[in-house]
Each structure stands twice: as structure tokens, then as C-alpha cells.
Design an enzyme around this catalytic site. Structure first.
Site, short mmCIF file in Angstrom:
data_model
loop_
_atom_site.label_atom_id
_atom_site.label_comp_id
_atom_site.label_asym_id
_atom_site.label_seq_id
_atom_site.Cartn_x
_atom_site.Cartn_y
_atom_site.Cartn_z
CG HIS A 1 -6.16 -1.71 -0.33
ND1 HIS A 1 -5.30 -1.35 -1.34
CD2 HIS A 1 -5.61 -1.26 0.82
CE1 HIS A 1 -4.27 -0.68 -0.83
NE2 HIS A 1 -4.44 -0.61 0.48
CB SER B 1 -0.96 -0.04 1.20
OG SER B 1 -1.99 0.90 1.05
CG ASP C 1 -7.81 -1.21 -3.81
OD1 ASP C 1 -8.50 -0.65 -2.94
OD2 ASP C 1 -6.56 -1.21 -3.79
#
Length: 333
Positions: free
Chosen positions: A298, A115, A234
Site C-alpha cells: 500500500h 489512499s 496491499d
């Protein structure tokens, strides 16, 4: 083939040198996997159960590999807090010092960013890269920023406070120096405000001609591979295509500003790419930018997704030849 020729040539030159000047014969060390550095994501820590499990699994794939998990504080709670609060420029600078002082990394390493850790590792490559990164893999990273501040889990008070502060004034001077997510918040409907207020993302993307740094392009294009992983479902990273250097188009005055009507500008149509502000185009035209996907939401990094990438782009063997009392020669493949 090229590797073996280089290996033979290096061996011949060193043996010739030892025979002619009477130096001890070189010593061949056993091949070792190239080290790996990991930078965790928002709300995580360098020593969380998930990170430690991932490190263990990587070590199963590449026995003997040295893995370093980046920390901004040795205290786990403070390390987690630093993913929400802090000056990202200062954090990247701190990490550069951290990596420079780890002996196992001095010849270079592969890197994985989870991330926001992905764009932070890219910042390290562009600004410092000493010791150098060989292959960089980013999972669900926000290379072109985010256009919305993700929600928080109900019990996550630290996240909720940071989100509330960011939404209240994301482009304020305080937010741009103290709230991590605000420093990569890029609203296409407020581009002038973003360009005049943001210090971190505009810098690593060389979006401001007055402060553009050519070193960023040469450093990023020095990577062997840049692997960009997008999560297909996501809905935390908005837009998810930011993981592939995509972004929402800047709307005109008549455009509707809801998500359904927004157009994605893909990587190869970005001014950043077309004018090669950071070396991304040079890297891509060599065939060294890979656009990969994971099927889930995600940071649902399943083994089926990460393991093939770790096998291909992490832990390449390093072979060292050592002549006593002389500089170490290194051949890598």
C-alpha cells in the site's frame, strides 16, 4: 484532427468578428499544462517531504504545471490529525471552497488522490465539481470502503487512539461523525448496521434509495478519465480490490467469516455498477475507466508506476485565445 479543426474554426470566427466590428485582433497565449490537485492520504500532510518531492517530480515531467496540495489545516500537525479525526462531509465541503478560491484552477484541473484522498476527491467530483475535474487518478483508494481497520506504526499515538476508538464502536453515532476511517468502514457481515449508520460512504456510493442524488452520476460521468490504481501486495486496504470498486460479498448465515472464505464481488458485478447509481457504468462503457496496478504494498508508489500515468493523464495542454475586453475562449486537448 478534431482539435485542429476546432482550433481553425475558433480562430476564423474570432478573426471574422474582429474584422467586421473593428475589435482588436485576438491574442494567442502559449499552451500551458492543465493544473493538478493532490489530496494526500491517512497520516500524511499537504507539505510532507514525500508530497513535496512528488510535486517536484511532476513538475519535471510537466514543466510549468501549477500543482495545489489540498490541506485541511495550514498547520502540518493539525493537517495530519485531520486525516484521523473529523467529519468527512464537512472536510469535503471545506475543500470545495478552497479549490473554488484558487484562480489557477478556475478552468478545471486534473486530480490525484492518494489512499483515502482518492475517495474524498471522488466525493468532491460528485457533490461539487466546480471548478471541474478533467482526469481523476486514485492510488490505493477505498472506493467500496474497508472491512478492517488497518494497524498503526508503534510510535504513531494519534493513529493508535483513533484505531482503538473505531474498533470499539465503529458504527456509533460519535464514530460516524468524528473518526475518518469509520466513515468508510463497510462490514459485509453487518450491512444493515452499515446502511443505517453510515453517512459518508453510503452517500457518495448512492447506496440508499431514499437519499440517492442523480447529480452524483452526471458529475462522475463528466470525467474524461477515471484511473483506478490497485497495489498488488496491499494488505492495508481490506480488501485491496476496493481500489477497483470491489468488495467482499455479503455472507449468508452459514458462511464462515474469515478472509480465506470471503468472495470478492468485482466492480462490474456490483449493484452500484449494474444499476449505475453513480455514473460509473456509463463512464466505463465509454472506455474511460482504467484499472491499473502498482506491484508493491500500500502506497509504495514507485516512479515506474506513477510516471507513465502522470504523463498520460496529467497536464494536458490548454490553449487560450484572448480578445481584449472580451471573454476568454478556451480550447483543450
Amino acid at each position: 484532427m478534431v482539435f485542429h479543426r476546432l482550433l481553425l474554426l475558433t480562430s476564423s470566427l474570432l478573426l471574422f468578428s474582429s474584422e467586421t466590428i473593428g475589435s482588436p485582433v485576438l491574442q494567442l497565449l502559449a499552451p500551458q499544462p492543465r493544473p493538478l490537485v493532490i489530496w494526500h492520504g491517512l497520516g500524511d500532510t499537504y507539505g510532507s517531504p514525500g508530497i513535496l518531492e512528488f510535486i517536484s517530480l511532476v513538475q519535471d515531467v510537466h514543466p510549468g504545471i501549477f500543482v495545489h496540495s489540498i490541506h485541511l489545516d495550514t498547520d502540518l500537525k493539525e493537517d495530519q490529525r485531520a486525516t484521523f479525526y473529523g467529519n468527512v462531509d464537512e472536510q469535503v465541503d471545506l475543500v470545495s471552497e478552497q479549490l473554488a478560491n484558487i484562480t489557477e484552477l478556475e478552468e478545471g484541473f486534473d486530480a490525484i488522490g492518494f489512499s483515502q484522498g482518492g475517495q474524498f476527491l471522488r466525493a468532491y467530483v460528485e457533490r461539487y465539481n466546480s471548478p471541474p475535474v478533467h482526469n481523476l487518478i486514485t492510488f490505493g483508494s477505498q472506493h467500496m470502503g474497508i472491512s478492517d481497520i488497518p494497524g498503526c506504526r508503534p510510535w504513531d499515538l494519534v493513529c493508535q487512539l483513533a484505531r482503538r476508538a473505531a474498533m470499539g464502536g465503529v458504527y456509533s453515532e460519535w464514530a460516524q461523525k468524528n473518526l475518518v476511517q469509520a466513515q468508510y468502514y463497510r462490514d459485509p457481515a453487518r450491512m444493515d448496521t452499515y446502511l443505517s449508520s453510515n453517512h459518508f460512504l453510503t452517500s457518495i456510493n448512492n447506496e440508499l434509495a431514499a437519499t440517492a442524488n442523480n447529480t452524483y452520476a452526471s458529475n462522475l460521468s463528466s470525467l474524461s478519465k477515471l484511473v483506478l490504481v490497485l497495489f498488488l501486495r496491499d494488505d492495508t486496504v481490506v480488501p485491496k480490490e476496493s481500489s477497483w470498486f470491489g468488495s467482499y460479498a455479503v455472507p449468508d448465515d452459514k458462511a464462515l467469516h474469515n478472509v480465506a472464505d470471503k468472495t470478492i464481488v468485482p466492480m462490474r458485478l456490483q449493484p452500484l455498477y449494474l444499476q449505475d447509481w453513480i455514473g460509473l457504468r456509463a463512464l466505463d462503457e465509454r472506455g474511460d475507466v482504467l484499472l491499473e496496478t502498482c506491484p508493491g504494498e500500500h502506497m509504495q508508489v514507485t516512479r515506474d508506476c506513477w510516471e507513465p500515468l502522470v504523463k498520460r493523464f496529467v497536464g494536458g495542454a490548454t490553449t487560450k485565445y484572448v480578445v481584449p475586453d472580451r471573454e476568454v475562449l478556451l480550447v483543450q486537448r
